[in-house]
Enzyme design. Structure first.
Site: not given
Ligand code: IVH
Length: 674
Positions: A283, A138, A36, A82, A117, A307, A33
């Site tokens: 949401k 996905r 490396f 989203l 997120k 974001k 390691d």
């Molecule tokens: S809901 C129809 N909830 O964000 C909406 N997504 O840009 C479905 N993600 O592909 C997504 N945390 O990989 C949702 N609390 C959360 C999330 C989340 C991360 C990601 C997910 C999705 C992407 C959307």
């Protein structure tokens, strides 16, 4: 910079690749390691000192190649993305739009489920009778890869759920990720935790997946045979009850001000959390309102991702290049001394447009601050004037297209009554080399024909070799010649041939989108294809007068109509469409007929509706298989009258014996009331 140091750098990269191969593919490391790590540090130091960069560099990526050989399955309910918000104003607009859509009081306060997120890889887990049957990635949102065996190695994912409330069948969706502490142990192999999770999940051998400590947090569902909960926050409680992990940061919140406050609080402690997050998802909490709000083409109306602000770094502009985009836009790009921003090596940063260069007075040789947020292209934020050399010159934006030499123009936008900030090549579409290449890239891209194996680099190479010039050339490629090119072989040429053949069958909306007509993105392509029904109606648009009919579509306005007119005026475009129609099988779009009470019927509204917006009324009609038109004719099936209808329309409908309904009748038929 001497050529010998570049040679040394490349040699070190080669050696590193060899070490990696033994470590990952053969699982037999040939160096310690320590050795490396020493090699890796030497490479990074050379990059820093001489500005070298390479796609094989450990600063870009290492680790092992994910397998391409997973079986694909359709998601029963699409996995959407989203929409993004970056500030309070975006959130106010998000809320306003939803209030308007639902025709609520302008001061209405939604309750939101606020959730971090998580920056990982989403997965959908299908359970039947409590047993985990299949786990999909996905993919493109419609079709994912079967990664069940790899997902089963994750301890947070229950293989069996025996709770009495657990639905007969349900897709549980969430994020697969790696915790920051665990990532530290394998940091040398991947650019960031997200790449590590992704690489690990897509290993053909689940034993390799098991080597990396992956976690899973659940946050939503896809298909479900029943839904007892009435709110997202209750569903999260269900998830806990069913033994899924959920985020400890989930919270219900009312009011945009409070959303912003929560966002601020979490952003402050972002780097002390156990896992990487890149924003907060809000949401609308009430499932009933979610259902009414529904979906746009790629994202739900009822959710938004707020974001976090981006990472940034300081570097020097080496040169300014002009890129010509698919729609002819000339985008200035700063070539910068490579710099690591949040785990990714950046050597290009967009300068957006001519006005931006003037406004910020950006010059070659300047020291600049560069920002990079998630998957958004890095951009220059500001210039450090103090470090500017006294003999630096202002950058003169070219008045000729660097690709085809045509005059460049700035258009006047009759709607905003402003001159566009973007300068464009005045040559039409395929007449300009760079525009053509970009159009080809768009044509084969994921959301268009989705031709696997025909990525951007391959398009450029085939263009240089004069294999392709127009989209239809893709269907006349000579695979024997391709198989003999450097880096190709019989199998890869064959794979390309297969994926090209597979792409020949497509829906009308994808076809329209693939043409890359300005202002006709996925959403508009869908609206137009649903309105026109089939390809032959689409091609009839070349008789310019039919284009005006499209203004009947809610969402298609003057800008799109002008763009379509220009597109159909161009003979080369007509030639491309006609050649493509000979090789492609362009299918009608299946218009979802949910319930279908208005199946094949046309409806028109006049007057103000009570408690329901026009947008929602339209969505109700469409969800019931009907279509909205904006002219009374004998073909119209129903005229729906609200408050103060236009009497001329009512009279005309009466004369033509069109059925006239009031709002109450309409709601009864649509089963919105008894
Ligand atoms: S809901 C129809 N909830 O964000 C909406 N997504 O840009 C479905 N993600 O592909 C997504 N945390 O990989 C949702 N609390 C959360 C999330 C989340 C991360 C990601 C997910 C999705 C992407 C959307």
């Amino acid at each position: 910079m001497s050529s010998s140091s570049l040679k040394g750098y490349k040699n070190k990269l080669k050696l590193l690749e060899k070490y990696n191969k033994f470590y990952y593919q053969n699982q037999k490391p040939i160096v310690s390691d320590k050795q490396f790590d020493k090699l890796k540090t030497e490479i990074l130091e050379l990059e820093k000192k001489h500005g070298f960069s390479d796609t094989k560099s450990p600063s870009v990526k290492i680790g092992y190649k994910p397998s391409k050989k997973f079986q694909k399955f359709k998601h029963k309910v699409k996995m959407l993305s989203l929409s993004n918000a970056f500030n309070q104003e975006d959130l106010i607009n998000f809320q306003k739009k939803n209030i308007n859509f639902l025709a609520l009081d302008k001061n209405y306060e939604f309750e939101y489920s606020a959730e971090p997120k998580i920056d990982g890889i989403s997965a959908s887990l299908n359970y039947k009778k409590g047993k985990l049957i299949r786990g999909l990635s996905r993919g493109d949102g419609e079709e994912g890869e079967d990664i069940t065996e790899n997902l089963k190695t994750i301890r947070d994912i229950p293989l069996n759920v025996s709770h009495p409330d657990f639905p007969e069948e349900i897709d549980i969706r969430g994020e697969v990720f790696i915790e920051t502490n665990d990532f530290k142990k394998i940091e040398k192999d991947f650019a960031n935790p997200r790449n590590a999770a992704s690489g690990s999940l897509r290993q053909k051998d689940p034993k390799k997946t098991k080597l990396i400590p992956l976690k899973f947090i659940a946050y939503t569902f896809g298909f479900t045979s029943e839904m007892k909960s009435k709110k997202q926050s209750d569903f999260i409680k269900d998830l806990d009850k069913w033994n899924f992990k959920t985020s400890e940061l989930n919270k219900t919140i009312k009011g945009v001000d409070n959303l912003v406050k929560y966002h601020f609080d979490i952003e402050k402690k972002r780097f002390n959390l156990k896992y990487d997050i890149d924003g907060i998802v809000y949401k609308v909490n009430d499932f009933n309102l979610q259902k009414r709000l529904g979906f746009m083409a790629t994202a739900p109306r009822w959710a938004v991702a707020h974001k976090f602000s981006a990472n940034y770094s300081v570097t020097k502009i080496i040169d300014i290049d002009i890129q010509v985009g698919r729609t002819g836009a000339l985008t200035p790009v700063a070539k910068v001394k490579p710099v690591n921003i949040g785990g990714v090596m950046v050597s290009n940063a967009t300068l957006h447009n001519e006005d931006e260069i003037i406004r910020k007075d950006i010059r070659i040789g300047d020291t600049v601050k560069i920002e990079r947020a998630g998957d958004v292209i890095p951009h220059v934020i500001s210039v450090d004037q103090k470090l500017r050399s006294p003999d630096s010159k202002k950058y003169i934006f070219p008045d000729k297209c660097p690709s085809c030499g045509s005059k460049t123009i700035k258009e006047y936008n009759s709607i905003t009554k402003k001159v566009d900030a973007v300068r464009r090549c005045s040559n039409d579409g395929f007449g300009c080399e760079k525009i053509s290449i970009e159009k080809l890239k768009h044509f084969v891209s994921k959301d268009a024909l989705n031709i696997e194996g025909l990525g951007k680099k391959v398009i450029e190479k085939f263009w240089d070799l004069k294999f392709i010039k127009l989209p239809n050339d893709i269907f006349n490629l000579n695979f024997e010649i391709i198989s003999k090119l450097e880096g190709w072989g019989y199998q890869s040429a064959q794979n390309l041939k297969n994926s090209i053949n597979k792409s020949k069958k497509l829906k009308l909306d994808k076809f329209i989108y693939s043409l890359g007509i300005r202002h006709i993105g996925q959403e508009n392509a869908k609206l137009i294809s649903e309105f026109l029904g089939n390809y032959s109606n689409f091609v009839k648009l070349k008789e310019q007068k039919n284009i005006e009919d499209l203004s009947n579509i809610d969402g298609i306005g003057e800008t799109q109509i002008t763009s379509l007119k220009n597109f159909f005026k161009n003979n080369l475009n007509l030639q491309v469409i006609s050649s493509l129609s000979k090789v492609l099988i362009i299918e009608k779009n299946n218009i979802k007929k949910k319930g279908g009470v208005f199946s094949n019927k046309t409806l028109m509204f006049t007057g103000k509706l009570d408690n329901i917006s026009r947008a929602e009324a339209k969505s109700i009609v469409e969800n019931n298989g009907g279509k909205i038109v904006s002219n009374v004719s004998k073909k119209l099936d129903y005229l729906i009258t609200g408050e103060k209808p236009t009497l001329r329309k009512v009279k005309m409908a009466n004369d033509l014996k069109v059925k006239i309904l009031n709002q109450i009748d309409f709601e009864k038929i649509s089963k919105l009331r008894q």
